[in-house]
Structure formats: C-alpha cells, structure tokens
Design a protein around this motif. Sequence first.
Motif, short mmCIF file in Angstrom:
data_model
loop_
_atom_site.label_atom_id
_atom_site.label_comp_id
_atom_site.label_asym_id
_atom_site.label_seq_id
_atom_site.Cartn_x
_atom_site.Cartn_y
_atom_site.Cartn_z
N ARG A 139 0.85 -1.20 0.00
CA ARG A 139 0.00 0.00 0.00
C ARG A 139 0.88 1.25 0.00
NH1 ARG A 139 -3.05 -0.40 4.79
NH2 ARG A 139 -4.30 -1.92 3.71
N MET A 140 1.92 1.25 0.82
CA MET A 140 2.82 2.41 0.88
C MET A 140 3.55 2.60 -0.44
SD MET A 140 2.21 3.78 3.74
CE MET A 140 3.52 4.95 3.92
N ASP A 141 3.96 1.50 -1.06
CA ASP A 141 4.63 1.59 -2.36
C ASP A 141 3.69 2.20 -3.40
OD1 ASP A 141 6.90 0.47 -1.31
OD2 ASP A 141 6.60 -1.51 -2.21
N ARG A 142 2.43 1.77 -3.40
CA ARG A 142 1.47 2.32 -4.37
C ARG A 142 1.22 3.79 -4.10
NH1 ARG A 142 -2.83 -2.36 -4.28
NH2 ARG A 142 -2.40 -1.92 -2.14
N MET A 143 1.14 4.15 -2.82
CA MET A 143 0.92 5.56 -2.49
C MET A 143 2.11 6.40 -2.93
SD MET A 143 -0.91 5.20 1.23
CE MET A 143 -0.46 6.84 1.70
N GLY A 144 3.30 5.87 -2.77
CA GLY A 144 4.50 6.58 -3.19
C GLY A 144 4.59 6.70 -4.69
N GLN A 145 4.18 5.67 -5.41
CA GLN A 145 4.24 5.69 -6.87
C GLN A 145 3.10 6.47 -7.50
OE1 GLN A 145 4.25 1.57 -7.96
NE2 GLN A 145 6.33 1.23 -7.24
N GLY A 146 1.93 6.39 -6.89
CA GLY A 146 0.78 7.03 -7.51
C GLY A 146 0.43 8.37 -6.89
#
Length: 152
Positions: A139-146
């Motif tokens: 979830r954190m990776d997606r938030m950082g990427q998106g």
Amino acid sequence: MFVLLTHSGVSSAQQPPAENPVDKIKAIQIQYLAQKLNLTADEAQKFWPVYNNYTQEVEQLIAERHQKKDPEKLANDNADDAARKNMDKELKYEKRMLDIKSRYSTEFQRVLPGRKAGMVFKSEREFRTMMINHLNTRRMDRMGQGGPRRRQ
C-alpha cells in the motif's frame, strides 16, 4: 516467506487473476504452516483434517460476528446502554473464539508432538503479522508511486 509473497504478487500482476485472492492467501498460509511445523507424512495426514475443521469453525464465527453487526439504534438506547451491549457482544465473541482455540489445542496435541502442536497458533499469528506487513508495504509503495509524482 517474503519471496513467496512477492513472487505471487508479481505473477498475479502478469496474468489475469485465476483464483480468489482469499483462496490464494489460504494456500500461502498452508505452505507457511507446513514449513514452520515441518510435518512428517503421518503427522500431516492427521493434522490437516483437524486444522481444516478448526479454520472452518473460526471462519464461521467471524462470519456470524460480521452478520450480527447492526447499526446502533441510539434513538431507542442511550449511548451507555449501546456501549454496554457492544462490550457484551465483543466479550461473547472473544469467549467463543477462546473456546474454539482451547478445544483445538487439545486436538492438535492429540495428533502432533507437543512441540509442533504448540507452534500452530504461534505460526498463524506470525503469518498474519507478515501478511499485514506485506500488505502495508505494498500500500505504501502504491501511495508513493501514484501520489505526488503524478501531479508533476
């Protein structure tokens, strides 16, 4: 275990989802438990039917808990009464869960050596913790990427 979780995420991203995500997590959990418990063929033959019954009872209890969640009718009850009722419901749920675990603890000890029987619940907790950490990381990776990068 992390490699298994990461690999399953990569392969599912490359292919259309062929199975239910819940079933996929259950399959990974079974692999994890089998590895942690290091079951012999004889132990596995005795353990898995008992474990499947245990998980079925736990899942049924959780489903009942979710079905019984009603929106609080504060018009009929005051806030204190509603809070007491919720606390009583929660305690009854926890007691039923403890009863299930106590009964199956005895069953696990009947079909497994003591050391392995004692690892069942601990291994389940470890698996849940790893899954939560893995999902939070994704979830954190997606938030950082998106997140902010798209606005630029």
